[in-house]
Design a protein around this motif. Structure first.
Motif, PDB file in Angstrom:
ATOM      1  N   PRO A   1       0.804  -1.223   0.000  1.00 37.43           N
ATOM      2  CA  PRO A   1       0.000   0.000   0.000  1.00 37.43           C
ATOM      3  C   PRO A   1       0.834   1.269   0.000  1.00 37.43           C
ATOM      4  O   PRO A   1       0.295   2.356   0.106  1.00 37.43           O
ATOM      5  CB  PRO A   1      -0.813  -0.131   1.296  1.00 37.43           C
ATOM      6  CG  PRO A   1       0.048  -0.960   2.183  1.00 37.43           C
ATOM      7  CD  PRO A   1       0.746  -1.936   1.275  1.00 37.43           C
ATOM      8  N   TYR A   2       2.143   1.142  -0.080  1.00 37.27           N
ATOM      9  CA  TYR A   2       3.018   2.305  -0.111  1.00 37.27           C
ATOM     10  C   TYR A   2       3.908   2.182  -1.346  1.00 37.27           C
ATOM     11  O   TYR A   2       4.033   1.118  -1.956  1.00 37.27           O
ATOM     12  CB  TYR A   2       3.867   2.384   1.158  1.00 37.27           C
ATOM     13  CG  TYR A   2       4.526   1.074   1.518  1.00 37.27           C
ATOM     14  CD1 TYR A   2       5.757   0.704   0.955  1.00 37.27           C
ATOM     15  CD2 TYR A   2       3.912   0.193   2.398  1.00 37.27           C
ATOM     16  CE1 TYR A   2       6.337  -0.513   1.276  1.00 37.27           C
ATOM     17  CE2 TYR A   2       4.505  -1.023   2.719  1.00 37.27           C
ATOM     18  CZ  TYR A   2       5.720  -1.369   2.149  1.00 37.27           C
ATOM     19  OH  TYR A   2       6.296  -2.573   2.462  1.00 37.27           O
TER      20      TYR A   2
ATOM     21  N   ALA B   1      -2.951  -0.920  -9.435  1.00 35.55           N
ATOM     22  CA  ALA B   1      -3.914  -1.169  -8.366  1.00 35.55           C
ATOM     23  C   ALA B   1      -4.354   0.142  -7.745  1.00 35.55           C
ATOM     24  O   ALA B   1      -3.618   1.140  -7.758  1.00 35.55           O
ATOM     25  CB  ALA B   1      -3.310  -2.071  -7.282  1.00 35.55           C
ATOM     26  N   LEU B   2      -5.576   0.141  -7.217  1.00 32.51           N
ATOM     27  CA  LEU B   2      -6.077   1.258  -6.423  1.00 32.51           C
ATOM     28  C   LEU B   2      -5.750   0.986  -4.960  1.00 32.51           C
ATOM     29  O   LEU B   2      -6.104  -0.051  -4.411  1.00 32.51           O
ATOM     30  CB  LEU B   2      -7.597   1.402  -6.592  1.00 32.51           C
ATOM     31  CG  LEU B   2      -8.290   2.411  -5.671  1.00 32.51           C
ATOM     32  CD1 LEU B   2      -7.829   3.835  -5.989  1.00 32.51           C
ATOM     33  CD2 LEU B   2      -9.812   2.312  -5.802  1.00 32.51           C
ATOM     34  N   VAL B   3      -5.070   1.934  -4.330  1.00 31.64           N
ATOM     35  CA  VAL B   3      -4.673   1.772  -2.932  1.00 31.64           C
ATOM     36  C   VAL B   3      -5.672   2.428  -1.989  1.00 31.64           C
ATOM     37  O   VAL B   3      -6.026   1.884  -0.947  1.00 31.64           O
ATOM     38  CB  VAL B   3      -3.263   2.361  -2.703  1.00 31.64           C
ATOM     39  CG1 VAL B   3      -2.868   2.284  -1.225  1.00 31.64           C
ATOM     40  CG2 VAL B   3      -2.234   1.632  -3.559  1.00 31.64           C
TER      41      VAL B   3
ATOM     42  N   ALA C   1      -0.471   9.724  -6.331  1.00 29.99           N
ATOM     43  CA  ALA C   1      -1.611  10.275  -5.589  1.00 29.99           C
ATOM     44  C   ALA C   1      -2.181  11.447  -6.374  1.00 29.99           C
ATOM     45  O   ALA C   1      -1.444  12.345  -6.807  1.00 29.99           O
ATOM     46  CB  ALA C   1      -1.189  10.720  -4.194  1.00 29.99           C
ATOM     47  N   VAL C   2      -3.489  11.451  -6.571  1.00 30.71           N
ATOM     48  CA  VAL C   2      -4.152  12.507  -7.343  1.00 30.71           C
ATOM     49  C   VAL C   2      -5.436  12.924  -6.640  1.00 30.71           C
ATOM     50  O   VAL C   2      -5.934  12.234  -5.749  1.00 30.71           O
ATOM     51  CB  VAL C   2      -4.474  12.036  -8.779  1.00 30.71           C
ATOM     52  CG1 VAL C   2      -3.216  11.710  -9.542  1.00 30.71           C
ATOM     53  CG2 VAL C   2      -5.409  10.830  -8.744  1.00 30.71           C
ATOM     54  N   ARG C   3      -5.966  14.039  -7.093  1.00 27.40           N
ATOM     55  CA  ARG C   3      -7.280  14.497  -6.641  1.00 27.40           C
ATOM     56  C   ARG C   3      -8.208  14.615  -7.830  1.00 27.40           C
ATOM     57  O   ARG C   3      -7.831  15.172  -8.861  1.00 27.40           O
ATOM     58  CB  ARG C   3      -7.188  15.846  -5.931  1.00 27.40           C
ATOM     59  CG  ARG C   3      -8.552  16.455  -5.594  1.00 27.40           C
ATOM     60  CD  ARG C   3      -8.442  17.705  -4.763  1.00 27.40           C
ATOM     61  NE  ARG C   3      -7.915  17.405  -3.438  1.00 27.40           N
ATOM     62  CZ  ARG C   3      -7.773  18.309  -2.472  1.00 27.40           C
ATOM     63  NH1 ARG C   3      -8.120  19.564  -2.686  1.00 27.40           N
ATOM     64  NH2 ARG C   3      -7.290  17.956  -1.294  1.00 27.40           N
ATOM     65  N   GLY C   4      -9.401  14.075  -7.666  1.00 22.58           N
ATOM     66  CA  GLY C   4     -10.413  14.219  -8.699  1.00 22.58           C
ATOM     67  C   GLY C   4     -11.482  15.192  -8.250  1.00 22.58           C
ATOM     68  O   GLY C   4     -11.928  15.147  -7.096  1.00 22.58           O
TER      69      GLY C   4
ATOM     70  N   ALA D   1      -7.327  10.061  -4.482  1.00 23.99           N
ATOM     71  CA  ALA D   1      -7.119   8.674  -4.894  1.00 23.99           C
ATOM     72  C   ALA D   1      -5.631   8.379  -4.966  1.00 23.99           C
ATOM     73  O   ALA D   1      -4.831   9.223  -5.398  1.00 23.99           O
ATOM     74  CB  ALA D   1      -7.770   8.409  -6.255  1.00 23.99           C
ATOM     75  N   ARG D   2      -5.268   7.180  -4.521  1.00 25.84           N
ATOM     76  CA  ARG D   2      -3.875   6.735  -4.578  1.00 25.84           C
ATOM     77  C   ARG D   2      -3.814   5.399  -5.303  1.00 25.84           C
ATOM     78  O   ARG D   2      -4.572   4.485  -4.990  1.00 25.84           O
ATOM     79  CB  ARG D   2      -3.286   6.617  -3.167  1.00 25.84           C
ATOM     80  CG  ARG D   2      -3.135   7.975  -2.467  1.00 25.84           C
ATOM     81  CD  ARG D   2      -2.605   7.825  -1.055  1.00 25.84           C
ATOM     82  NE  ARG D   2      -2.321   9.117  -0.458  1.00 25.84           N
ATOM     83  CZ  ARG D   2      -3.233   9.893   0.139  1.00 25.84           C
ATOM     84  NH1 ARG D   2      -4.489   9.453   0.223  1.00 25.84           N
ATOM     85  NH2 ARG D   2      -2.911  11.055   0.639  1.00 25.84           N
ATOM     86  N   PHE D   3      -2.891   5.306  -6.253  1.00 28.01           N
ATOM     87  CA  PHE D   3      -2.722   4.106  -7.062  1.00 28.01           C
ATOM     88  C   PHE D   3      -1.261   3.664  -7.007  1.00 28.01           C
ATOM     89  O   PHE D   3      -0.368   4.475  -6.724  1.00 28.01           O
ATOM     90  CB  PHE D   3      -3.085   4.376  -8.531  1.00 28.01           C
ATOM     91  CG  PHE D   3      -4.478   4.898  -8.749  1.00 28.01           C
ATOM     92  CD1 PHE D   3      -5.514   4.030  -9.077  1.00 28.01           C
ATOM     93  CD2 PHE D   3      -4.755   6.253  -8.646  1.00 28.01           C
ATOM     94  CE1 PHE D   3      -6.798   4.507  -9.299  1.00 28.01           C
ATOM     95  CE2 PHE D   3      -6.039   6.743  -8.855  1.00 28.01           C
ATOM     96  CZ  PHE D   3      -7.056   5.859  -9.186  1.00 28.01           C
TER      97      PHE D   3
END
Length: 232
Positions: free
Chosen positions: A7-8, A168-170, A17-20, A223-225
């Motif tokens: 997860p890291y 993957a989506l974290v 890491a992004v913002r929607g 969101a973090r991937f």
């Protein structure tokens, strides 16, 4: 067996890491008006009787619009004595009565007519309208979906810029999706005041043409991937 990315971020599974965000302009679903009925009399009984009669008239008038009036609620009631200018001997000059009524409408054609008819009553004040969406409006869900789609698209663009792809989506964190436009915009000074004599037979005033105020709906997610190793 497929290895699950941690997860890291790591060199083999970097994290992005992004913002929607989403912002929609939609038509309102309801309109609220505030109605204040007042009365003044030299004695308590007269003031209370006038207040009751005028309040009942407002409620009966609103009920004639049927389902167009979604909600009709009575708020605070007050009956206040007014003392003589000096007031030393507690002599009462008059009594002032006041009752507040709130009406929520979903038919904006009926809104203009009802607002005008109530404003045409004596000793009656109308404030509003205040436009809003219902808490369960589909517009909120639409904005949330758009915010998620934007987050995924933005993360993919970052990965593509590095010659990588998302794996993957974290984490997906909801920062709130709500109608941030005020639910109760301040009314113009003085509101709409009644002018005609109460119960008079004068020609009714023409219905107001009220243009609905469009509502702004916001949604934001973090969101973090994880992604494949970049081609540096």
């Amino acid at each position: 067996m497929t290895e699950t990315p941690p997860p890291y971020g790591t060199p083999d599974h970097p994290r992005v890491a992004v913002r929607g965000e989403a912002r929609l302009e939609v038509d309102p679903e309801t309109a609220r008006i505030g109605i204040t009925v007042t009365a003044r009399g030299k004695d308590r009984r007269t003031a209370l009787e006038d207040l009751t009669r005028r309040n009942n008239h407002v409620l009966e008038l609103a009920r004639t619009y049927g389902q167009a009036v979604e909600k009709l609620e009575t708020g605070a009631l007050s009956l206040t004595p007014e003392l003589t200018p000096r007031g030393r001997d507690e002599k009462i000059r008059a009594y002032h009565g006041r009752v507040h009524v709130t009406a929520v409408l979903n038919d904006f054609t009926a809104l203009g007519e009802l607002t005008t008819r109530i404003a045409d009553l004596d000793m009656t004040r109308v404030d509003g309208p205040w436009w809003s969406l219902r808490p369960d409006s589909p517009a909120h869900a639409t904005a949330r979906r758009q915010a998620v789609h934007e987050a995924v698209q933005r993360a993919r663009e970052y990965a593509d810029a590095l010659g990588a792809h998302l794996t993957a989506l974290v984490e997906l964190a909801d920062l709130g999706a709500e109608n941030t436009a005020p639910l109760a915009m301040p009314a113009p000074p003085g509101g709409i005041r009644g002018r005609a004599a109460y119960g008079s037979a004068t020609e009714p005033a023409p219905a107001l043409d009220l243009e609905p105020q469009r509502q702004t709906v916001y949604a934001q997610v973090n969101a973090r991937f994880t992604m494949s190793p970049p081609q540096l």
